[in-house]
Design a protein around this motif. Sequence first.
Motif, PDB file in Angstrom:
ATOM      1  N   MET A  41      45.221  40.621  42.907  1.00  0.00           N
ATOM      2  CA  MET A  41      45.181  41.395  43.381  1.00  0.00           C
ATOM      3  C   MET A  41      43.576  41.297  44.923  1.00  0.00           C
ATOM      4  O   MET A  41      43.442  40.339  44.316  1.00  0.00           O
ATOM      5  N   LEU A  42      43.443  42.228  46.149  1.00  0.00           N
ATOM      6  CA  LEU A  42      42.887  41.136  47.014  1.00  0.00           C
ATOM      7  C   LEU A  42      41.916  42.989  47.678  1.00  0.00           C
ATOM      8  O   LEU A  42      42.639  43.417  47.338  1.00  0.00           O
ATOM      9  N   THR A  43      41.339  42.774  47.539  1.00  0.00           N
ATOM     10  CA  THR A  43      40.173  44.009  47.852  1.00  0.00           C
ATOM     11  C   THR A  43      38.873  43.643  48.466  1.00  0.00           C
ATOM     12  O   THR A  43      38.508  42.303  48.960  1.00  0.00           O
ATOM     13  N   PHE A  79      35.017  40.433  50.994  1.00  0.00           N
ATOM     14  CA  PHE A  79      36.332  41.128  50.397  1.00  0.00           C
ATOM     15  C   PHE A  79      35.788  40.154  49.108  1.00  0.00           C
ATOM     16  O   PHE A  79      35.477  38.584  48.530  1.00  0.00           O
ATOM     17  N   ALA A  80      38.214  40.815  47.813  1.00  0.00           N
ATOM     18  CA  ALA A  80      37.176  39.561  46.864  1.00  0.00           C
ATOM     19  C   ALA A  80      39.421  39.340  46.525  1.00  0.00           C
ATOM     20  O   ALA A  80      39.723  40.207  46.489  1.00  0.00           O
ATOM     21  N   TYR A  81      39.122  38.013  46.264  1.00  0.00           N
ATOM     22  CA  TYR A  81      40.482  38.213  45.693  1.00  0.00           C
ATOM     23  C   TYR A  81      40.543  37.880  43.935  1.00  0.00           C
ATOM     24  O   TYR A  81      40.262  37.190  43.909  1.00  0.00           O
ATOM     25  N   LEU A  82      41.732  38.537  43.143  1.00  0.00           N
ATOM     26  CA  LEU A  82      41.197  38.201  41.847  1.00  0.00           C
ATOM     27  C   LEU A  82      42.719  37.919  41.094  1.00  0.00           C
ATOM     28  O   LEU A  82      43.380  38.835  41.781  1.00  0.00           O
ATOM     29  N   GLN A  83      43.007  36.553  40.426  1.00  0.00           N
ATOM     30  CA  GLN A  83      43.645  36.546  39.846  1.00  0.00           C
ATOM     31  C   GLN A  83      43.847  36.336  38.554  1.00  0.00           C
ATOM     32  O   GLN A  83      43.090  35.909  37.754  1.00  0.00           O
ATOM     33  N   LYS A  84      44.337  37.494  38.204  1.00  0.00           N
ATOM     34  CA  LYS A  84      44.355  37.636  36.612  1.00  0.00           C
ATOM     35  C   LYS A  84      45.695  37.227  35.516  1.00  0.00           C
ATOM     36  O   LYS A  84      46.935  37.990  35.719  1.00  0.00           O
ATOM     37  N   ALA A  86      44.044  36.438  29.337  1.00  0.00           N
ATOM     38  CA  ALA A  86      42.168  36.751  29.753  1.00  0.00           C
ATOM     39  C   ALA A  86      41.870  36.142  30.460  1.00  0.00           C
ATOM     40  O   ALA A  86      40.711  35.784  30.791  1.00  0.00           O
ATOM     41  N   GLN A  87      42.555  34.844  31.500  1.00  0.00           N
ATOM     42  CA  GLN A  87      41.921  34.220  32.208  1.00  0.00           C
ATOM     43  C   GLN A  87      42.454  34.439  33.794  1.00  0.00           C
ATOM     44  O   GLN A  87      42.575  35.177  34.396  1.00  0.00           O
ATOM     45  N   ILE A  88      40.646  34.650  34.506  1.00  0.00           N
ATOM     46  CA  ILE A  88      40.381  35.050  35.708  1.00  0.00           C
ATOM     47  C   ILE A  88      40.158  33.882  36.568  1.00  0.00           C
ATOM     48  O   ILE A  88      38.909  33.223  36.250  1.00  0.00           O
TER      49      ILE A  88
END
Length: 237
Positions: free
Chosen positions: A127-129, A37-42, A45-47
């Motif tokens: 987004m959660l993948t 799984f991967a949680y990403l917050q954008k 330009a900051q991740i």
Amino acid sequence: MDGEFRSLVDMLEAAQDEFTIKAAMKRFAQSCGYERFAYLQKEGAQIKTSNTYPKPWERIYLSADYSNIDPVVTQAKRKGDIFCWTADDWKPRGSSELRRFRDASIEHGIRCGVTIPVEGSYGTSMMLTFASSERQVDLPVAFDSKRAVQLVMMIHYRLKMVGGKTTVNPKQALSPREMDCLIWAAKGKSTLTTANLVGIAFRTVQHHLDKARGKLGAESVPQLVAIAKDRGLLPPS
């Protein structure tokens, strides 16, 4: 599926650190047929990310700013709803950079998956993948859009909460239920309204707020909210 989701909710609420959150998410992903799984917050330009992807791939992804060409990120912005994807559908169209991205993604075991995008406040996107090295994994029928969004928001706030706790004395760390009541108080909700929203008794809400005031040294709920905001314990309003 319902049992697995309920168990995940309980584990996330009880989690006191990112390691526990990752362990709970990894277990849930595997119960759905995915490996990672991967949680990403954008935000601009900051991740920020929390994931169980291979570390070499995470380093490559972040150092190469692959979020700018990642077809999953692009589709998440466009669709705004849960969707399935596969790297086999990413057509480079002569772009060597996209070809390198696709090949490296597959090489590191990120070949297909399902992604849940959610728009946050102040231009933040989350987004959660769930991903797999297989060519295709069928999405469980019970994994509906409403439940998916609920999961993304839970992870978002839980990661923020455990991150915020590092700035305060352990004895001052608020419990998950105390944080729930505090968040609703910060939104201007009365004790009675919070009780209805959280699903607990009126007196229990007051008890949690009193405990939170004691831990943070606040004399009133407004002061409690102000202290919590100052220490970064609350999500952006």
